[in-house]
Design a protein around this motif. Structure first.
Motif, PDB file in Angstrom:
ATOM      1  N   VAL A 152      28.291 -18.990  12.600  1.00 35.37           N
ATOM      2  CA  VAL A 152      29.081 -19.675  11.986  1.00 35.37           C
ATOM      3  C   VAL A 152      29.626 -21.000  12.841  1.00 35.37           C
ATOM      4  O   VAL A 152      29.606 -22.175  12.306  1.00 35.37           O
ATOM      5  CB  VAL A 152      30.683 -19.095  11.263  1.00 35.37           C
ATOM      6  N   LYS A 153      29.794 -20.553  13.891  1.00 36.21           N
ATOM      7  CA  LYS A 153      30.211 -21.533  14.913  1.00 36.21           C
ATOM      8  C   LYS A 153      29.073 -22.448  15.125  1.00 36.21           C
ATOM      9  O   LYS A 153      29.172 -23.723  15.364  1.00 36.21           O
ATOM     10  CB  LYS A 153      30.947 -21.219  16.087  1.00 36.21           C
ATOM     11  N   GLU A 154      27.986 -21.958  15.286  1.00 35.81           N
ATOM     12  CA  GLU A 154      26.889 -22.769  15.599  1.00 35.81           C
ATOM     13  C   GLU A 154      26.549 -23.388  14.507  1.00 35.81           C
ATOM     14  O   GLU A 154      26.049 -24.633  14.679  1.00 35.81           O
ATOM     15  CB  GLU A 154      25.608 -21.703  15.991  1.00 35.81           C
ATOM     16  N   PHE A 155      26.708 -23.080  13.259  1.00 36.05           N
ATOM     17  CA  PHE A 155      26.292 -23.924  12.176  1.00 36.05           C
ATOM     18  C   PHE A 155      27.185 -25.047  11.981  1.00 36.05           C
ATOM     19  O   PHE A 155      26.948 -26.084  11.847  1.00 36.05           O
ATOM     20  CB  PHE A 155      26.399 -23.227  10.694  1.00 36.05           C
ATOM     21  N   ALA A 156      28.653 -24.766  12.221  1.00 42.85           N
ATOM     22  CA  ALA A 156      29.634 -25.866  12.388  1.00 42.85           C
ATOM     23  C   ALA A 156      29.566 -26.867  13.351  1.00 42.85           C
ATOM     24  O   ALA A 156      29.485 -28.209  12.956  1.00 42.85           O
ATOM     25  CB  ALA A 156      31.177 -24.920  12.486  1.00 42.85           C
ATOM     26  N   LEU A 157      28.869 -26.423  14.764  1.00 46.81           N
ATOM     27  CA  LEU A 157      28.488 -27.485  15.579  1.00 46.81           C
ATOM     28  C   LEU A 157      27.264 -28.324  15.075  1.00 46.81           C
ATOM     29  O   LEU A 157      27.454 -29.536  15.273  1.00 46.81           O
ATOM     30  CB  LEU A 157      28.122 -26.702  16.781  1.00 46.81           C
ATOM     31  N   LEU A 158      26.273 -27.703  14.480  1.00 48.97           N
ATOM     32  CA  LEU A 158      25.126 -28.504  13.978  1.00 48.97           C
ATOM     33  C   LEU A 158      25.622 -29.431  12.963  1.00 48.97           C
ATOM     34  O   LEU A 158      25.091 -30.569  12.918  1.00 48.97           O
ATOM     35  CB  LEU A 158      24.028 -27.458  13.680  1.00 48.97           C
ATOM     36  N   THR A 173      35.965 -34.268  20.570  1.00 49.23           N
ATOM     37  CA  THR A 173      35.856 -34.200  18.953  1.00 49.23           C
ATOM     38  C   THR A 173      35.202 -32.808  18.479  1.00 49.23           C
ATOM     39  O   THR A 173      35.615 -32.283  17.477  1.00 49.23           O
ATOM     40  CB  THR A 173      35.023 -35.421  18.608  1.00 49.23           C
ATOM     41  N   LEU A 174      34.349 -32.470  19.071  1.00 47.16           N
ATOM     42  CA  LEU A 174      33.304 -31.096  18.761  1.00 47.16           C
ATOM     43  C   LEU A 174      34.513 -29.991  18.897  1.00 47.16           C
ATOM     44  O   LEU A 174      34.497 -29.114  18.037  1.00 47.16           O
ATOM     45  CB  LEU A 174      32.526 -30.932  19.674  1.00 47.16           C
ATOM     46  N   LEU A 175      35.272 -29.966  19.899  1.00 49.67           N
ATOM     47  CA  LEU A 175      36.528 -28.761  20.139  1.00 49.67           C
ATOM     48  C   LEU A 175      37.334 -29.025  18.847  1.00 49.67           C
ATOM     49  O   LEU A 175      37.809 -27.765  18.327  1.00 49.67           O
ATOM     50  CB  LEU A 175      36.997 -28.995  21.294  1.00 49.67           C
ATOM     51  N   ALA A 176      37.570 -30.106  18.363  1.00 52.12           N
ATOM     52  CA  ALA A 176      38.679 -30.048  17.335  1.00 52.12           C
ATOM     53  C   ALA A 176      38.272 -29.833  16.117  1.00 52.12           C
ATOM     54  O   ALA A 176      38.949 -29.100  15.208  1.00 52.12           O
ATOM     55  CB  ALA A 176      39.214 -31.675  17.478  1.00 52.12           C
ATOM     56  N   GLU A 177      37.010 -30.032  15.776  1.00 49.74           N
ATOM     57  CA  GLU A 177      36.258 -29.969  14.535  1.00 49.74           C
ATOM     58  C   GLU A 177      35.841 -28.737  14.345  1.00 49.74           C
ATOM     59  O   GLU A 177      35.721 -28.214  13.215  1.00 49.74           O
ATOM     60  CB  GLU A 177      35.472 -31.151  14.235  1.00 49.74           C
ATOM     61  N   VAL A 178      34.995 -28.322  15.296  1.00 45.85           N
ATOM     62  CA  VAL A 178      34.466 -26.977  15.295  1.00 45.85           C
ATOM     63  C   VAL A 178      35.403 -25.776  15.590  1.00 45.85           C
ATOM     64  O   VAL A 178      35.325 -24.723  14.970  1.00 45.85           O
ATOM     65  CB  VAL A 178      33.107 -26.818  16.093  1.00 45.85           C
ATOM     66  N   TRP A 179      36.086 -25.784  16.650  1.00 47.55           N
ATOM     67  CA  TRP A 179      36.981 -24.731  17.113  1.00 47.55           C
ATOM     68  C   TRP A 179      38.431 -24.930  16.741  1.00 47.55           C
ATOM     69  O   TRP A 179      39.400 -24.092  16.708  1.00 47.55           O
ATOM     70  CB  TRP A 179      37.043 -24.770  18.591  1.00 47.55           C
ATOM     71  N   GLY A 180      38.657 -26.468  16.071  1.00 45.71           N
ATOM     72  CA  GLY A 180      40.117 -26.365  15.377  1.00 45.71           C
ATOM     73  C   GLY A 180      40.975 -26.703  16.497  1.00 45.71           C
ATOM     74  O   GLY A 180      42.415 -26.761  16.252  1.00 45.71           O
ATOM     75  N   ASP A 181      40.813 -26.790  17.757  1.00 45.32           N
ATOM     76  CA  ASP A 181      41.768 -26.900  19.073  1.00 45.32           C
ATOM     77  C   ASP A 181      41.003 -27.551  20.082  1.00 45.32           C
ATOM     78  O   ASP A 181      40.286 -26.774  20.561  1.00 45.32           O
ATOM     79  CB  ASP A 181      42.631 -25.790  19.139  1.00 45.32           C
ATOM     80  N   ALA A 182      41.450 -28.607  20.568  1.00 45.33           N
ATOM     81  CA  ALA A 182      40.683 -29.421  21.604  1.00 45.33           C
ATOM     82  C   ALA A 182      41.571 -29.084  22.646  1.00 45.33           C
ATOM     83  O   ALA A 182      40.907 -29.312  24.156  1.00 45.33           O
ATOM     84  CB  ALA A 182      40.996 -30.750  21.454  1.00 45.33           C
ATOM     85  N   VAL A 216      29.511 -38.571  27.874  1.00 43.05           N
ATOM     86  CA  VAL A 216      30.035 -38.410  26.873  1.00 43.05           C
ATOM     87  C   VAL A 216      30.190 -37.103  25.867  1.00 43.05           C
ATOM     88  O   VAL A 216      30.996 -36.509  25.826  1.00 43.05           O
ATOM     89  CB  VAL A 216      29.264 -39.509  25.645  1.00 43.05           C
ATOM     90  N   GLY A 217      28.732 -36.453  25.588  1.00 40.90           N
ATOM     91  CA  GLY A 217      28.874 -35.538  24.760  1.00 40.90           C
ATOM     92  C   GLY A 217      27.290 -35.511  24.345  1.00 40.90           C
ATOM     93  O   GLY A 217      26.406 -35.219  25.026  1.00 40.90           O
ATOM     94  N   TYR A 218      27.372 -35.143  22.999  1.00 43.33           N
ATOM     95  CA  TYR A 218      25.882 -34.679  22.405  1.00 43.33           C
ATOM     96  C   TYR A 218      25.381 -35.722  21.084  1.00 43.33           C
ATOM     97  O   TYR A 218      26.453 -36.346  20.428  1.00 43.33           O
ATOM     98  CB  TYR A 218      25.875 -33.647  21.879  1.00 43.33           C
ATOM     99  N   ARG A 219      24.383 -35.950  20.772  1.00 43.96           N
ATOM    100  CA  ARG A 219      23.925 -36.724  19.806  1.00 43.96           C
ATOM    101  C   ARG A 219      22.780 -36.017  18.974  1.00 43.96           C
ATOM    102  O   ARG A 219      21.913 -35.344  19.593  1.00 43.96           O
ATOM    103  CB  ARG A 219      23.416 -38.311  20.076  1.00 43.96           C
ATOM    104  N   VAL A 220      22.651 -36.150  17.782  1.00 48.12           N
ATOM    105  CA  VAL A 220      21.396 -35.622  16.918  1.00 48.12           C
ATOM    106  C   VAL A 220      20.562 -36.565  16.956  1.00 48.12           C
ATOM    107  O   VAL A 220      20.801 -37.765  16.144  1.00 48.12           O
ATOM    108  CB  VAL A 220      21.965 -34.953  15.557  1.00 48.12           C
TER     109      VAL A 220
END
Length: 223
Positions: A152-158, A173-182, A216-220
């Motif tokens: 579920v978390k891998e899916f949310a990240l992708l 941003t990824l922590l906030a949106e996928v894990w709900g807490d940065a 920065v982070g990651y990009r698809v």
């Protein structure tokens, strides 16, 4: 009015959580152990399950795995006294939507539930990026009809990266949106999960790639 199932073996804590969530406007049912909780989830749909990890008979992690294998329509918030990074990763890998460490304020529990519900409601329709198709309703990713076995978390990240295809997304941003807490999670957990997703995409023969954007982070990259 959201329906919440509280699965907690401690009677006092079970009543405290149920009363607090009822006061917040939720419809609440309770279960005293993992098996009772799973049976309740199989009987009727709930919006959120607040599940203690250390349950007798069937742990909260085991319950969560059953929920995901059976595609039961409920968001799971695991509650535990263990706050190590490995414990969090283990819980999230089981398919949990969030992870809350004891002791916690009842107001924080309510805020986490609201955040989980917002993410669930905003899941939206299918997303196609490159050769990968994401279906948020079934939490399923496919490449040319073949399922990519994401947690579920891998899916949310992708999904979060796919919604911003071509854009760099920072770890916060990824922590906030996928894990709900940065604030409560280290950015290293993002790197770890990106590695998991990359390996699974490669094994599935996907052209879609997740690029590292230095500093920065990651990009698809749709490929």
């Amino acid at each position: 009015m959201p329906d919440v199932l509280v699965v907690e073996d401690d009677p006092q804590m079970r009543v405290l959580l149920a009363d607090s969530l009822t006061d917040e406007g939720h419809r609440v049912e309770t279960a005293a152990d993992g098996l009772e909780g799973l049976l309740a989830l199989r009987t009727r749909p709930f919006d959120v399950g607040v599940v203690d990890v250390a349950l007798p008979g069937m742990s909260g992690v085991e319950l969560c795995r059953h929920v995901r294998r059976e595609s039961l329509p409920v968001a799971v918030l695991l509650v535990t006294a263990r706050d190590g990074v490995e414990d969090r990763v283990h819980g999230l890998d089981s398919g949990a939507d969030d992870y809350l460490v004891k002791p916690f304020a009842l107001s924080e529990l309510s805020a986490r539930i609201r955040a989980v519900l917002r993410r669930t409601v905003s899941a939206g329709g299918r997303i196609e990026v490159g050769d990968v198709l994401l279906d948020p309703l079934s939490v399923r990713a496919t490449v040319a009809g073949r399922t990519v076995p994401l947690s579920v978390k891998e899916f949310a990240l992708l999904r979060t990266l796919a919604l911003r295809s071509g854009q760099a997304v920072d770890r916060r941003t990824l922590l906030a949106e996928v894990w709900g807490d940065a604030e409560s999670f280290d950015g290293a957990i993002v790197d770890q999960y990106v590695s998991y997703v990359r390996k699974k995409l490669t094994a599935s023969g996907a052209v879609l790639a997740i690029e590292t954007v230095r500093g920065v982070g990651y990009r698809v990259d749709a490929g």
